[in-house]
Design a protein around this motif. Sequence first.
Motif, PDB file in Angstrom:
ATOM      1  N   UNK A 145       0.839  -1.210   0.000  1.00 38.77           N
ATOM      2  CA  UNK A 145       0.000   0.000   0.000  1.00 38.77           C
ATOM      3  C   UNK A 145       0.876   1.263   0.000  1.00 38.77           C
ATOM      4  N   UNK A 146       1.853   1.326   0.881  1.00 39.37           N
ATOM      5  CA  UNK A 146       2.670   2.548   0.999  1.00 39.37           C
ATOM      6  C   UNK A 146       3.539   2.751  -0.242  1.00 39.37           C
ATOM      7  N   UNK A 147       4.055   1.691  -0.818  1.00 41.83           N
ATOM      8  CA  UNK A 147       4.832   1.834  -2.059  1.00 41.83           C
ATOM      9  C   UNK A 147       3.902   2.322  -3.174  1.00 41.83           C
ATOM     10  N   UNK A 148       2.624   1.956  -3.119  1.00 42.61           N
ATOM     11  CA  UNK A 148       1.637   2.517  -4.044  1.00 42.61           C
ATOM     12  C   UNK A 148       1.603   4.040  -3.943  1.00 42.61           C
ATOM     13  N   UNK A 149       1.594   4.575  -2.701  1.00 39.75           N
ATOM     14  CA  UNK A 149       1.642   6.038  -2.532  1.00 39.75           C
ATOM     15  C   UNK A 149       2.957   6.605  -3.074  1.00 39.75           C
ATOM     16  N   UNK A 150       4.054   5.908  -2.813  1.00 42.49           N
ATOM     17  CA  UNK A 150       5.381   6.355  -3.288  1.00 42.49           C
ATOM     18  C   UNK A 150       5.389   6.475  -4.814  1.00 42.49           C
ATOM     19  N   UNK A 151       4.521   5.683  -5.460  1.00 43.91           N
ATOM     20  CA  UNK A 151       4.366   5.732  -6.921  1.00 43.91           C
ATOM     21  C   UNK A 151       3.197   6.633  -7.338  1.00 43.91           C
ATOM     22  N   UNK A 152       2.683   7.392  -6.390  1.00 43.94           N
ATOM     23  CA  UNK A 152       1.667   8.421  -6.640  1.00 43.94           C
ATOM     24  C   UNK A 152       0.220   7.918  -6.658  1.00 43.94           C
ATOM     25  N   UNK A 153      -0.051   6.722  -6.162  1.00 43.87           N
ATOM     26  CA  UNK A 153      -1.447   6.273  -6.061  1.00 43.87           C
ATOM     27  C   UNK A 153      -2.116   6.907  -4.848  1.00 43.87           C
ATOM     28  N   UNK A 154      -3.398   7.228  -5.019  1.00 39.80           N
ATOM     29  CA  UNK A 154      -4.202   7.782  -3.933  1.00 39.80           C
ATOM     30  C   UNK A 154      -5.137   6.703  -3.396  1.00 39.80           C
ATOM     31  N   UNK A 155      -5.720   6.950  -2.220  1.00 40.68           N
ATOM     32  CA  UNK A 155      -6.697   6.004  -1.662  1.00 40.68           C
ATOM     33  C   UNK A 155      -7.922   5.921  -2.571  1.00 40.68           C
ATOM     34  N   UNK A 156      -8.481   4.713  -2.718  1.00 41.11           N
ATOM     35  CA  UNK A 156      -9.562   4.548  -3.697  1.00 41.11           C
ATOM     36  C   UNK A 156     -10.862   5.263  -3.310  1.00 41.11           C
ATOM     37  N   UNK A 157     -10.988   5.660  -2.034  1.00 40.10           N
ATOM     38  CA  UNK A 157     -12.223   6.381  -1.674  1.00 40.10           C
ATOM     39  C   UNK A 157     -12.074   7.896  -1.900  1.00 40.10           C
ATOM     40  N   UNK A 158     -10.897   8.341  -2.342  1.00 43.97           N
ATOM     41  CA  UNK A 158     -10.738   9.741  -2.728  1.00 43.97           C
ATOM     42  C   UNK A 158     -10.436  10.701  -1.582  1.00 43.97           C
ATOM     43  N   UNK A 159     -10.169  10.153  -0.375  1.00 45.35           N
ATOM     44  CA  UNK A 159      -9.738  10.984   0.767  1.00 45.35           C
ATOM     45  C   UNK A 159     -10.644  12.173   1.051  1.00 45.35           C
ATOM     46  N   UNK A 160     -11.949  11.952   0.957  1.00 50.82           N
ATOM     47  CA  UNK A 160     -12.912  13.018   1.261  1.00 50.82           C
ATOM     48  C   UNK A 160     -13.774  12.628   2.446  1.00 50.82           C
ATOM     49  N   UNK A 161     -13.172  12.018   3.467  1.00 54.61           N
ATOM     50  CA  UNK A 161     -13.973  11.501   4.573  1.00 54.61           C
ATOM     51  C   UNK A 161     -14.835  10.383   4.033  1.00 54.61           C
ATOM     52  N   UNK A 162     -16.156  10.476   4.259  1.00 57.67           N
ATOM     53  CA  UNK A 162     -17.053   9.456   3.718  1.00 57.67           C
ATOM     54  C   UNK A 162     -17.866   9.969   2.538  1.00 57.67           C
ATOM     55  N   UNK A 163     -17.469  11.093   1.982  1.00 63.96           N
ATOM     56  CA  UNK A 163     -18.231  11.726   0.909  1.00 63.96           C
ATOM     57  C   UNK A 163     -18.101  10.999  -0.418  1.00 63.96           C
ATOM     58  N   UNK A 164     -18.911  11.433  -1.379  1.00 58.99           N
ATOM     59  CA  UNK A 164     -18.915  10.791  -2.693  1.00 58.99           C
ATOM     60  C   UNK A 164     -18.344  11.699  -3.780  1.00 58.99           C
ATOM     61  N   UNK A 165     -17.659  12.754  -3.376  1.00 57.67           N
ATOM     62  CA  UNK A 165     -17.099  13.683  -4.360  1.00 57.67           C
ATOM     63  C   UNK A 165     -15.601  13.505  -4.571  1.00 57.67           C
ATOM     64  N   UNK A 166     -14.917  12.900  -3.616  1.00 53.46           N
ATOM     65  CA  UNK A 166     -13.472  12.700  -3.749  1.00 53.46           C
ATOM     66  C   UNK A 166     -13.162  11.704  -4.845  1.00 53.46           C
ATOM     67  N   UNK A 167     -11.965  11.794  -5.411  1.00 57.95           N
ATOM     68  CA  UNK A 167     -11.571  10.865  -6.468  1.00 57.95           C
ATOM     69  C   UNK A 167     -10.112  10.485  -6.305  1.00 57.95           C
TER      70      UNK A 167
END
Length: 261
Positions: free
Chosen positions: A170-192
Amino acid sequence: RVGLTHIPVVVHVVFHTAEQNIGESQITSQIDVLNQDYRALNPDIDKVPEVWKPLVADSRIEFHLATHDPQGQPTDGITRTQTQATKFNIRTNAVKHSSSGGHDAWPDDRYLNLWVCPRIFDPKDPNEILGYAQFPGGPAETDGVVIGHQFFGTTGTAAAPFNGGRTTTHEVGHWLNLLHIWGDDGNGCNGSDLVMDTPNSGGPNFQAPHFPRLSCSNGPDGDMFVNYMDYTDDKSMFMFTQGQVARMEATLDSARSSFNG
Ligand code: ARG
Ligand code: ZN
Ligand code: CA
């Protein structure tokens, strides 16, 4: 990018107790998991729900312990540092500097730095942090990934439910620029996560959900909680998608292009 990309890895083991000075087998078990997960060769890949099997992707990235140190001398790709610190602050990055009880990074254009340390904490978060990563484009001195020893590899001090090596995946995914699949907007549906083929989802999923897990009107298949970039237990995450691999590809063509060729 054609063919495979080989990433030399240095593991900086920073320990307080003798137990935290993890053995070579625990380290190689983690390298093995990275090589399985990033090439879609992980044995649990058949657990991906049928609907997402066509999205499973091989990143063509391979990882190996460095064979030469920054001065060109032979090395096993492991540094070992005893420290007075019993825990490390995610905000100060103390683990990444010899002057603050950790170990200095090796040049980030030639190595993936992986620090394994006693314990990671965030002064603003009561929960234990399993690991964290620096995204591409940050300072060289702090570039890399930090993992608590209990969440590293599959043997030795690795402890369930995080003893599948997936925190590092997971962390190496971030090191390669991947973001969390829920879009890091809390529990909202607007994050990507800026990836087209991961379903829009509300917040992170934890533990071991049952398929399907719906949010954000994303039925019938729901959240892709089996993705490495969710927060489920190690035994419940098994895949990167084509879109995520395209994003890794873009990183290897730009910010991390020094690892090609
Ligand atoms: N940065 C996340 C944390 O510290 C890592 C989550 C890893 N998840 C896992 N199943 N290993 O909480
Ligand atoms: Zn994360
Ligand atoms: Ca969301």
